[in-house]
Write a protein that holds these residues in place. Structure first.
Motif, short mmCIF file in Angstrom:
data_model
loop_
_atom_site.label_atom_id
_atom_site.label_comp_id
_atom_site.label_asym_id
_atom_site.label_seq_id
_atom_site.Cartn_x
_atom_site.Cartn_y
_atom_site.Cartn_z
N GLU A 63 0.81 -1.22 0.00
CA GLU A 63 0.00 0.00 0.00
C GLU A 63 0.84 1.27 0.00
OE1 GLU A 63 -2.39 -3.37 1.48
OE2 GLU A 63 -0.43 -2.59 2.04
N ILE A 64 2.04 1.20 0.54
CA ILE A 64 2.89 2.39 0.61
C ILE A 64 4.19 2.21 -0.20
CG2 ILE A 64 1.97 3.18 2.83
CD1 ILE A 64 5.20 1.93 3.36
N ALA A 65 4.14 1.32 -1.17
CA ALA A 65 5.35 0.98 -1.94
C ALA A 65 6.01 2.21 -2.57
CB ALA A 65 5.02 -0.06 -3.01
N GLY A 66 5.24 3.09 -3.15
CA GLY A 66 5.80 4.29 -3.78
C GLY A 66 6.56 5.15 -2.79
N ALA A 94 10.73 5.76 -2.71
CA ALA A 94 11.30 7.12 -2.70
C ALA A 94 12.18 7.34 -1.46
CB ALA A 94 10.17 8.15 -2.73
N ALA A 95 11.75 6.82 -0.31
CA ALA A 95 12.51 7.02 0.92
C ALA A 95 13.84 6.28 0.90
CB ALA A 95 11.68 6.58 2.12
N ARG A 96 13.89 5.11 0.29
CA ARG A 96 15.11 4.30 0.27
C ARG A 96 16.09 4.74 -0.82
NH1 ARG A 96 16.51 2.14 4.58
NH2 ARG A 96 17.55 0.42 3.60
N GLU A 97 15.64 5.51 -1.76
CA GLU A 97 16.44 5.86 -2.94
C GLU A 97 17.83 6.38 -2.59
OE1 GLU A 97 17.39 6.06 -6.83
OE2 GLU A 97 15.52 5.25 -6.05
N GLN A 98 17.93 7.24 -1.61
CA GLN A 98 19.22 7.87 -1.29
C GLN A 98 19.86 7.32 -0.01
OE1 GLN A 98 20.59 9.93 -3.52
NE2 GLN A 98 18.78 9.53 -4.74
N SER A 99 19.27 6.28 0.57
CA SER A 99 19.76 5.79 1.86
C SER A 99 21.02 4.95 1.71
CB SER A 99 18.68 4.94 2.53
OG SER A 99 19.16 4.43 3.75
N SER A 100 21.91 5.11 2.66
CA SER A 100 23.08 4.23 2.77
C SER A 100 23.19 3.67 4.18
CB SER A 100 24.36 4.98 2.39
OG SER A 100 24.59 6.02 3.32
N VAL A 110 18.05 -1.53 -2.32
CA VAL A 110 18.83 -0.35 -1.93
C VAL A 110 18.65 -0.15 -0.43
CG1 VAL A 110 19.07 2.15 -2.20
CG2 VAL A 110 18.56 0.72 -4.18
N PRO A 111 19.73 -0.06 0.30
CA PRO A 111 21.11 -0.05 -0.14
C PRO A 111 21.85 -1.38 0.05
CG PRO A 111 21.03 0.84 2.06
CD PRO A 111 19.61 0.46 1.68
N ILE A 112 21.30 -2.31 0.86
CA ILE A 112 22.07 -3.47 1.31
C ILE A 112 22.39 -4.44 0.18
CG2 ILE A 112 22.13 -5.43 2.91
CD1 ILE A 112 22.27 -2.59 4.24
N ALA A 113 21.39 -4.97 -0.51
CA ALA A 113 21.64 -5.96 -1.57
C ALA A 113 22.50 -5.37 -2.67
CB ALA A 113 20.32 -6.48 -2.14
N LEU A 114 22.27 -4.12 -3.01
CA LEU A 114 23.05 -3.46 -4.05
C LEU A 114 24.53 -3.40 -3.65
CD1 LEU A 114 23.04 -1.99 -6.78
CD2 LEU A 114 22.58 0.13 -5.51
N ALA A 115 24.81 -3.00 -2.42
CA ALA A 115 26.20 -2.91 -1.95
C ALA A 115 26.85 -4.29 -1.92
CB ALA A 115 26.24 -2.28 -0.56
N THR A 118 5.16 -4.61 -6.00
CA THR A 118 5.75 -3.37 -6.52
C THR A 118 7.21 -3.24 -6.08
OG1 THR A 118 3.59 -2.30 -6.50
CG2 THR A 118 5.52 -0.85 -6.56
N ILE A 119 7.47 -3.54 -4.83
CA ILE A 119 8.82 -3.39 -4.29
C ILE A 119 9.76 -4.44 -4.88
CG2 ILE A 119 10.18 -3.55 -2.17
CD1 ILE A 119 7.83 -2.11 -0.74
N ILE A 120 9.32 -5.69 -5.01
CA ILE A 120 10.19 -6.72 -5.58
C ILE A 120 10.44 -6.46 -7.07
CG2 ILE A 120 8.57 -8.53 -6.27
CD1 ILE A 120 11.80 -9.15 -4.32
N ALA A 121 9.47 -5.85 -7.75
CA ALA A 121 9.70 -5.48 -9.15
C ALA A 121 10.83 -4.45 -9.25
CB ALA A 121 8.42 -4.93 -9.77
N GLU A 122 10.91 -3.55 -8.30
CA GLU A 122 11.99 -2.56 -8.26
C GLU A 122 13.33 -3.25 -7.97
OE1 GLU A 122 13.59 1.30 -8.69
OE2 GLU A 122 11.71 0.39 -9.33
#
Length: 189
Positions: free
Chosen positions: A7-10, A14-20, A48-53, A69-73
């Protein structure tokens, strides 16, 4: 099945986009694993960010998240990695075992019984000598998740240590990241 995350995927994306937050702790934990190790990421989110790193460090990531939605991203960002849209409570974990399992920001979102079952399922999915890293506050506490509005709970460090031991895991360390998230690092004996 996504415990409110679909329900809050969007907003979550957006919130995780810049997180490290947590990357340094996850990378230090991953240094205990063999080069190119297979890591199961429970509640992987967008990656983002754990799996990517960790993927950039040469690890093979297998992500599980219940939000379509989130797993598609996650799949868009990490197309070379494996991903499954499944609740962690019932996921078959790709029908394999892993060198490491990481679960950042998920365990405390589950009911107390689901947390207990997940710890035992994670232990069963680890290879001997495998490492498990998860987050939950150290004290016993409950709160309302700011994003989903749902109840979250920590069983407390003493209970987590006991559950890990009962599941055949030894607590070998704790850490706190820059976002003040508390980590439990256990090894399968």
């Amino acid at each position: 099945m996504s415990n409110g995350w679909e329900e809050i995927a969007g907003d979550f994306i957006a919130a995780r986009e810049q997180s490290s937050i947590g990357v340094d702790v996850a990378r230090a934990w991953a240094q205990t694993l063999p080069n190119g190790a297979a890591i199961l990421d429970l509640g992987c989110g967008t990656g983002v960010p754990i799996a990517l790193a960790l993927s950039k460090d040469g690890f093979r990531i297998y992500g599980v998240d219940a939000s379509p939605t989130i797993i598609a991203e996650f799949k868009r960002r990490l197309p070379q990695m494996s991903a499954a849209c499944e609740p962690v409570e019932t996921s078959p974990f790709f029908g394999r075992s892993f060198d490491g399992i990481v679960s950042i920001g998920l365990v405390f979102l589950l009911s107390a019984d689901a947390q207990r079952r997940l710890i035992f399922r994670a232990a069963a999915a680890l290879d001997p000598g495998g490492h498990f890293l998860f987050t939950s506050p150290s004290p016993v506490c409950e709160w309302t998740d700011l994003m989903t509005g749902r109840k979250s709970r920590s069983l407390g460090e003493e209970t987590y240590i006991r559950l890990l031991s009962e599941a055949g895991l030894d607590l070998v360390g704790n850490a706190v990241d820059e976002g003040e998230n508390y980590y439990f690092h256990a090894v399968k004996t």
